[in-house]
Write a protein that holds these residues in place. Structure first.
Motif, short mmCIF file in Angstrom:
data_model
loop_
_atom_site.label_atom_id
_atom_site.label_comp_id
_atom_site.label_asym_id
_atom_site.label_seq_id
_atom_site.Cartn_x
_atom_site.Cartn_y
_atom_site.Cartn_z
N HIS A 1 0.54 -1.21 0.39
CA HIS A 1 -0.03 0.27 0.32
C HIS A 1 0.57 1.44 -0.34
N GLU A 2 1.73 1.18 0.64
CA GLU A 2 2.92 2.85 0.80
C GLU A 2 3.21 2.54 -0.66
N ALA A 3 3.66 1.90 -1.57
CA ALA A 3 4.18 1.82 -2.46
C ALA A 3 2.95 2.38 -3.86
N GLY A 4 2.14 2.44 -3.04
CA GLY A 4 0.35 2.64 -4.13
C GLY A 4 0.36 1.75 -4.97
N ILE A 5 0.02 0.45 -3.93
CA ILE A 5 -0.58 -1.08 -4.98
C ILE A 5 -1.26 -1.82 -3.95
N VAL A 6 -2.26 -2.35 -4.42
CA VAL A 6 -3.46 -2.29 -3.67
C VAL A 6 -3.74 -4.33 -4.32
N HIS A 7 -3.20 -5.51 -3.75
CA HIS A 7 -3.00 -6.86 -3.96
C HIS A 7 -3.99 -7.04 -4.58
N ARG A 8 -4.84 -7.60 -4.01
CA ARG A 8 -6.70 -8.02 -4.34
C ARG A 8 -6.54 -9.24 -4.71
N ASP A 9 -5.92 -10.44 -3.70
CA ASP A 9 -6.37 -11.20 -4.18
C ASP A 9 -5.82 -12.72 -2.55
N ILE A 10 -5.27 -11.78 -1.85
CA ILE A 10 -4.69 -11.87 -0.53
C ILE A 10 -4.92 -13.42 -0.16
N LYS A 11 -4.59 -14.48 0.57
CA LYS A 11 -5.19 -15.90 1.05
C LYS A 11 -3.95 -16.84 0.88
N PRO A 12 -4.35 -17.67 1.61
CA PRO A 12 -3.03 -18.79 2.36
C PRO A 12 -1.88 -18.68 1.79
N SER A 13 -2.91 -19.32 -0.27
CA SER A 13 -2.06 -20.36 -0.89
C SER A 13 -0.69 -18.93 -1.45
#
Length: 461
Positions: free
Chosen positions: A125-137
């Motif tokens: 987020h500090e780099a201006g990025i949203v992941h959109r798919d955080i999950k265990p794998s």
């Protein structure tokens, strides 16, 4: 299709996995003498310029993050057939999906790992990025030279810059980890979408189960009854369907999880603050289920036409009459009024039901009653403060019987269930302040036996 043995200076050892657009290989860098992971665009996508650009975008975003909490990109190139590839650090510890496969983790470990993943998201987020798919794998583990694991966020195939994310028109994500705004095309997202996914990740590690859809998440203490209220509140706040009510930042969520992971910080609270957000039926679960015996040994007398039975606790001080169909199992060895918010003492009490193993699940179909004696404090005041979150509150009424006066409160429509739940606080009808009685009744349909049970309660000297 031909088998690759080398990509540039990287000698391929074995395939690690494949996603929608690429294949990841474990490889060896012969120059640096180090293991690396190489991601290659799949052959069937080589002529799709949009997919090719999306593949390269992942490498650029990983590089832009430039954090040791996110998988590092070392190199990028192109195969002779035109397929792009990029080289990343290799996480030798597997993924959190591997770690949780055998079941829920110890709470402190689950909180620590989720907090580290949240720190990785904060770096994005500090780099201006949203992941959109955080999950265990997509959360990797890499062994550190000094021992322990480094937690790394990976797979930015769905990631976007925050500037782009505000105007996204395509739904994306994985079931159970996706916030409502991300599943609705055109709603736009921000960093709080990742906060929701992080809450779902922590929920999975703590309970061993993928959470349900937004707004229908089963409270984690129903899946893990020893969970401290503060831990539950932290996870559920992260998974609020309304993003304005979530933790505002991944860093803030991480800080709370780190606090709760400290020894003693997340112990179950002996007296939850008012209003009670935690259903007492769950607090009593361990006391109810332990020591279950056949109820016939405690029958004092049969009721009319054997339709009711009278039961007693192990001291003989507390007796009550219940419908015969409820009397399959009994737990008769007492309780602690501390679970209600009163003094921590051992008092007489009993639980009787057709299946006590289902007592801890508000959504289960069970008939039964819990009756506990209290010699100290105001039981009725404590009953008045109870809240069963997620259930429909039907209201309260006063009870004026021959032996007891008190307050009755009733709920129905608890998640997954179709029965009723009744809480009652009773004081002697003669005006004495003590002893008092706490009663909890579960009914799954048919005629209401509440007044029958309350009217039959007796407390001996």
């Amino acid at each position: 299709m031909h088998f690759l043995e080398r990509i540039g200076r990287y000698r391929l050892d074995r395939r690690l996995g494949a996603g929608g657009f690429g294949v990841v290989w474990l490889a060896h860098d012969d120059v640096l003498e180090a293991a690396v992971a190489v991601k290659v665009l799949s052959e069937n996508w080589v002529d799709h310029l949009d997919i090719r650009e999306r593949f390269l975008s992942e490498a650029r975003l990983l590089r832009r993050a430039d954090s040791n909490r996110v998988v590092q990109v070392y190199d990028i190139g192109e195969l002779p057939d035109g397929r792009p590839y990029f080289v990343m650090e290799y996480a030798d510890g597997g993924t959190l999906a591997d770690r949780v496969e055998a079941g829920p983790l110890p709470v402190a470990e689950a909180l620590r790992l989720t907090a580290l993943a949240a720190r990785g998201a904060a770096a994005l987020h500090e780099a201006g990025i949203v992941h959109r798919d955080i999950k265990p794998s997509n959360v990797l583990l890499r062994t550190s030279p000094g021992g322990g694991d480094r937690v790394l966020l990976a797979d930015l195939g769905l990631a976007k810059s925050l500037a782009q994310a505000s105007g996204l028109t395509m739904a994306a994500g994985s079931a159970g980890y996706t916030p409502p705004e991300q599943a609705e095309p055109g709603s736009g997202i921000d960093a709080r979408a990742d906060v929701y996914s992080l809450g779902a990740l922590g929920y999975h590690l703590v309970t061993g189960s993928v959470p349900g859809p937004p707004g229908k998440v089963v409270r984690p203490d129903r899946l893990r009854t020893d969970l401290a209220p503060d831990v539950q509140r932290a996870l559920l706040r992260a998974m609020e369907p309304d993003r304005e009510r979530r933790w505002p930042t991944a860093a803030g969520f991480a800080a709370e999880l780190e606090r709760l992971a400290e020894p003693g910080a997340a112990l179950p609270s002996p007296r939850p603050p008012r209003p009670r957000r935690r259903a007492l039926i769950m607090v009593l679960a361990a006391a109810v289920v332990a020591g279950v015996v056949g109820v016939t040994a405690a029958i004092v007398t049969g009721g009319a036409a054997a339709k009711t039975v009278r039961v007693e606790d192990s001291t003989g001080r507390v007796t009550a009459e219940v419908p015969a169909a409820w009397s399959h199992q009994l737990r008769d060895s007492g309780w602690s009024p501390r679970t209600l918010g009163l003094k921590d003492t051992k008092e007489p009490g009993l639980a009787v039901a057709d299946d006590l193993s289902k007592w801890q699940d508000l959504g289960s179909r069970v008939n039964g009653a819990f009756i506990g004696l209290s010699e100290h404090g105001d039981v009725t005041a404590e009953v008045r403060a109870i809240a069963h979150t997620g259930c429909h509150y039907d209201g309260s009424r006063t009870y004026n019987g021959a032996h007891w006066h008190g307050l009755i409160r009733t709920w129905n429509g608890c998640p997954g269930g179709d029965g009723s739940l009744t809480e009652a606080g009773l004081t002697p009808a003669g005006g004495a302040e003590q002893p008092q009685v706490y009663v909890q009744i579960r009914q799954k349909g048919g005629s209401d036996a509440t007044d029958l049970v309350l009217g039959s309660v007796r407390v001996g000297g």
